[in-house]
Design a protein around this motif. Structure first.
Motif, mmCIF file in Angstrom:
data_model
loop_
_atom_site.group_PDB
_atom_site.id
_atom_site.type_symbol
_atom_site.label_atom_id
_atom_site.label_comp_id
_atom_site.label_asym_id
_atom_site.label_seq_id
_atom_site.Cartn_x
_atom_site.Cartn_y
_atom_site.Cartn_z
ATOM 1 N N UNK A 1 0.848 -1.181 0.000
ATOM 2 C CA UNK A 1 0.000 0.000 0.000
ATOM 3 C C UNK A 1 0.891 1.241 0.000
ATOM 4 N N UNK A 2 0.546 2.199 -0.853
ATOM 5 C CA UNK A 2 1.339 3.419 -0.977
ATOM 6 C C UNK A 2 0.947 4.424 0.102
ATOM 7 N N UNK A 3 1.925 5.175 0.564
ATOM 8 C CA UNK A 3 1.649 6.255 1.504
ATOM 9 C C UNK A 3 1.199 7.484 0.723
ATOM 10 N N UNK A 4 0.657 8.451 1.419
ATOM 11 C CA UNK A 4 0.234 9.697 0.768
ATOM 12 C C UNK A 4 1.408 10.389 0.093
ATOM 13 N N UNK A 5 2.592 10.346 0.727
ATOM 14 C CA UNK A 5 3.774 10.979 0.141
ATOM 15 C C UNK A 5 4.155 10.304 -1.173
ATOM 16 N N UNK A 6 4.064 8.980 -1.203
ATOM 17 C CA UNK A 6 4.403 8.255 -2.432
ATOM 18 C C UNK A 6 3.404 8.574 -3.540
ATOM 19 N N UNK A 7 2.122 8.631 -3.182
ATOM 20 C CA UNK A 7 1.105 8.949 -4.178
ATOM 21 C C UNK A 7 1.292 10.374 -4.699
ATOM 22 N N UNK A 8 1.585 11.298 -3.807
ATOM 23 C CA UNK A 8 1.764 12.692 -4.198
ATOM 24 C C UNK A 8 2.979 12.858 -5.099
ATOM 25 N N UNK A 9 4.009 12.076 -4.875
ATOM 26 C CA UNK A 9 5.224 12.214 -5.685
ATOM 27 C C UNK A 9 5.001 11.745 -7.126
ATOM 28 N N UNK A 10 3.936 10.992 -7.363
ATOM 29 C CA UNK A 10 3.638 10.498 -8.698
ATOM 30 C C UNK A 10 2.724 11.440 -9.494
ATOM 31 N N UNK A 11 2.246 12.498 -8.891
ATOM 32 C CA UNK A 11 1.348 13.434 -9.570
ATOM 33 C C UNK A 11 2.160 14.348 -10.476
ATOM 34 N N UNK A 12 1.698 14.488 -11.703
ATOM 35 C CA UNK A 12 2.379 15.335 -12.682
ATOM 36 C C UNK A 12 1.787 16.743 -12.629
ATOM 37 N N UNK A 13 2.558 17.679 -12.105
ATOM 38 C CA UNK A 13 2.115 19.062 -11.989
ATOM 39 C C UNK A 13 2.646 19.938 -13.119
ATOM 40 N N UNK A 14 3.260 19.364 -14.122
ATOM 41 C CA UNK A 14 3.928 20.142 -15.163
ATOM 42 C C UNK A 14 2.969 21.020 -15.985
ATOM 43 N N UNK A 15 1.696 20.668 -16.041
ATOM 44 C CA UNK A 15 0.757 21.462 -16.831
ATOM 45 C C UNK A 15 0.072 22.567 -16.019
ATOM 46 N N UNK A 16 0.496 22.750 -14.766
ATOM 47 C CA UNK A 16 -0.091 23.781 -13.912
ATOM 48 C C UNK A 16 0.893 24.935 -13.803
ATOM 49 N N UNK A 17 0.434 26.131 -14.150
ATOM 50 C CA UNK A 17 1.302 27.310 -14.079
ATOM 51 C C UNK A 17 1.638 27.626 -12.629
ATOM 52 N N UNK A 18 2.873 28.079 -12.413
ATOM 53 C CA UNK A 18 3.265 28.477 -11.066
ATOM 54 C C UNK A 18 2.550 29.762 -10.692
ATOM 55 N N UNK A 19 2.221 29.886 -9.411
ATOM 56 C CA UNK A 19 1.561 31.101 -8.938
ATOM 57 C C UNK A 19 2.603 32.182 -8.697
ATOM 58 N N UNK A 20 2.195 33.411 -8.986
ATOM 59 C CA UNK A 20 3.092 34.536 -8.752
ATOM 60 C C UNK A 20 3.090 34.871 -7.259
ATOM 61 N N UNK A 21 4.063 35.681 -6.825
ATOM 62 C CA UNK A 21 4.103 36.112 -5.432
ATOM 63 C C UNK A 21 2.845 36.890 -5.075
#
Length: 96
Positions: A1-21
């Motif tokens: 069973x995967x931990x939340x950290x392991x599951x989160x590390x597999x999420x691809x965030x590359x298509x989400x723009x970074x937020x400005x300050x």
């Protein structure tokens, strides 16, 4: 069973723009934007309550623990009024 950290590390965030300050500075917790989102943390405790007080609240029917909590919260807010500054004696908040 995967931990939340392991599951989160597999999420691809590359298509989400970074937020400005500026955008980050404007963020607020959702319960501040919409009080309906507020979910207080509840803790199970054991306390002694005088029998007649308990019977009074139980006689009101289902939800007596919620009513007791509301009465305690109202008392807390009255005591802390200089800090919270929102409670006005004599308003509907005084009704248990």
């Amino acid at each position: 069973m995967k931990t939340n950290d392991e599951e989160a590390s597999e999420i691809d965030f590359s298509d989400i723009a970074e937020m400005t300050d500026e955008q980050l500075a404007q963020l607020q917790p959702s319960h501040l934007r919409n009080p309906a989102n507020y979910r207080p943390v509840k803790k199970k405790i054991s306390i002694y309550v005088e029998a007649d007080v308990l019977e009074h609240f139980k006689s009101k029917g289902k939800g007596y623990q919620t009513t007791l909590n509301r009465v305690l919260r109202q008392s807390m807010l009255r005591e802390a009024e200089p800090h919270y500054g929102t409670h006005k004696p004599g308003t509907t908040d005084d009704k248990p």
